[in-house]
Write an enzyme that holds these catalytic residues in place. Sequence first.
Site, PDB file in Angstrom:
ATOM      1  N   LYS A   1      74.620  24.246  39.733  1.00 59.40           N
ATOM      2  CA  LYS A   1      74.890  23.380  40.887  1.00 59.40           C
ATOM      3  C   LYS A   1      75.027  21.920  40.439  1.00 59.40           C
ATOM      4  O   LYS A   1      74.649  21.578  39.312  1.00 59.40           O
ATOM      5  CB  LYS A   1      73.760  23.520  41.908  1.00 59.40           C
TER       6      LYS A   1
ATOM      7  N   TYR B   1      73.091 -11.296  35.272  1.00 62.33           N
ATOM      8  CA  TYR B   1      72.763 -11.761  36.622  1.00 62.33           C
ATOM      9  C   TYR B   1      71.290 -12.136  36.745  1.00 62.33           C
ATOM     10  O   TYR B   1      70.420 -11.408  36.267  1.00 62.33           O
ATOM     11  CB  TYR B   1      73.026 -10.662  37.654  1.00 62.33           C
TER      12      TYR B   1
HETATM   13  C1  LIG Z   1      67.955  24.383  41.682  1.00 65.32           C
HETATM   14  C2  LIG Z   1      67.286  25.672  41.940  1.00 65.32           C
HETATM   15  C3  LIG Z   1      66.825  26.450  40.867  1.00 65.32           C
HETATM   16  C4  LIG Z   1      66.837  25.977  39.423  1.00 65.32           C
HETATM   17  O1  LIG Z   1      65.725  25.143  39.206  1.00 65.32           O
HETATM   18  P1  LIG Z   1      65.396  24.501  37.772  1.00 65.32           P
HETATM   19  O2  LIG Z   1      64.110  23.819  37.996  1.00 65.32           O
HETATM   20  O3  LIG Z   1      66.498  23.547  37.470  1.00 65.32           O
HETATM   21  O4  LIG Z   1      65.313  25.617  36.790  1.00 65.32           O
HETATM   22  C5  LIG Z   1      66.308  27.707  41.167  1.00 65.32           C
HETATM   23  N1  LIG Z   1      66.232  28.138  42.441  1.00 65.32           N
HETATM   24  C6  LIG Z   1      66.638  27.401  43.497  1.00 65.32           C
HETATM   25  C7  LIG Z   1      66.509  27.926  44.879  1.00 65.32           C
HETATM   26  C8  LIG Z   1      67.165  26.128  43.281  1.00 65.32           C
HETATM   27  O5  LIG Z   1      67.560  25.387  44.324  1.00 65.32           O
END
Ligand SMILES: *Cc1c(COP(=O)(O)O)cnc(C)c1O
Length: 393
Positions: A59, A284
């Site tokens: 994601k 800045y």
């Molecule tokens: C993002 C997510 C993961 C992965 O989590 P990590 O800590 O990056 O391994 C697993 N399950 C769900 C539901 C998530 O939203």
Amino acid sequence: MSTPRTAPDEAVLASGGPKPEPEKVERAVARIDLGAVTRNCAHLRSLLTGGAELCAVVKADGYGHGATQCARAALRGGATWLAVATAREAEELRAGGLDCRLLVLGALTPEDAATAVAASAEVVAWREDLVERLAGMARAAPVRVHVKLDTGMGRLGTGDREEAARVAARVAAHPRLGLAGVMSHFATADELGDEHFPAQLRSFTAFVEEMRALYPDLVAHAANSAATYRDPAAHFDLVRCGVAVYGLDPFQSDPAERDLEPALALESYVAEVKPLATGQSAGYGRRFVASEPTCIGVLPIGYGDGVRRGLTNNAEVLVGGGFHPLVGTVSMDNITVDLGPDTPARPGEPAVLIGAQGGERLTAEEMARRLDTINYEVTCGLSPRVARTYAGE
Ligand SMILES: *Cc1c(COP(=O)(O)O)cnc(C)c1O
């Protein structure tokens, strides 16, 4: 990890004089080592127990690393599933040619649900009205649904086991739906020693036993990266690893301690070297004023690239194989680095904000600590203005 400031190495100093501009520098680039993604996945698989499979979570554009590229590298490393948060992300992976099992983890508007179904992605549901909506969208093949039990995350999912069981029964009975899995998500897997994680695990385990008795082919899953490391009992049939796939440490410590290889390096270059006399300032608000004569390196990267303004007077940068403090205000397009009065650095010198140079390294975890955040936010925050280049394919 503390970063001792070291002087430029002697070979560099001895070379002295103007140097030709290195040809391979770029303004701001994230170099992604896909071989590291593949090896991290192979390592995660080696931790798995009881035949559990690995789902690589890609994601948010693969946590800023590039979703389709990392997805392919993860599959080469033995991942068999992919997961994303949104329907659009699923659509993009399919457009990129990825045809493995693909789960959309997030909540879906009716339009999102249609997109996910059209992408032959699997989806999550926890209320009966969500099930009905999905059934209305199913086309040729049944839509695979994962029923989510909230065991203590307090976000998506139902906290009511009976409701979860009813939803599962409704999915299983529907001709246009398939009950693919049951799932949950941990709130504190990365807080070693806490009591909440084992309580969530007990609660989910009981639910899985009840569901498996009714539906023996279910894929049960709950573990993120931290839970995968923390407790084999959390592996069930599938683990959903994100952060560790990219070689980032789920516990915000040094990834090397868990045999993880950071896949991302963030690099820029010294565009200008400018002597500052005592009392002269850089940037800045004059947040850095030279207390003695020195040279400032100007790097054309800034918060417009995702180098956060909270790093003002609060970071180290590798130039010439040594650590140099980021001084002055991080602006949208530039940062300034104190190179010291006798720097051999010339315009064109490569600079590293995350990654290794000359035997030294800077981690996303260290940058996160300075920003009072987590490594996830550091890599996700790199803007589209940062070019991504890939090696190790
Ligand atoms: C993002 C997510 C993961 C992965 O989590 P990590 O800590 O990056 O391994 C697993 N399950 C769900 C539901 C998530 O939203």
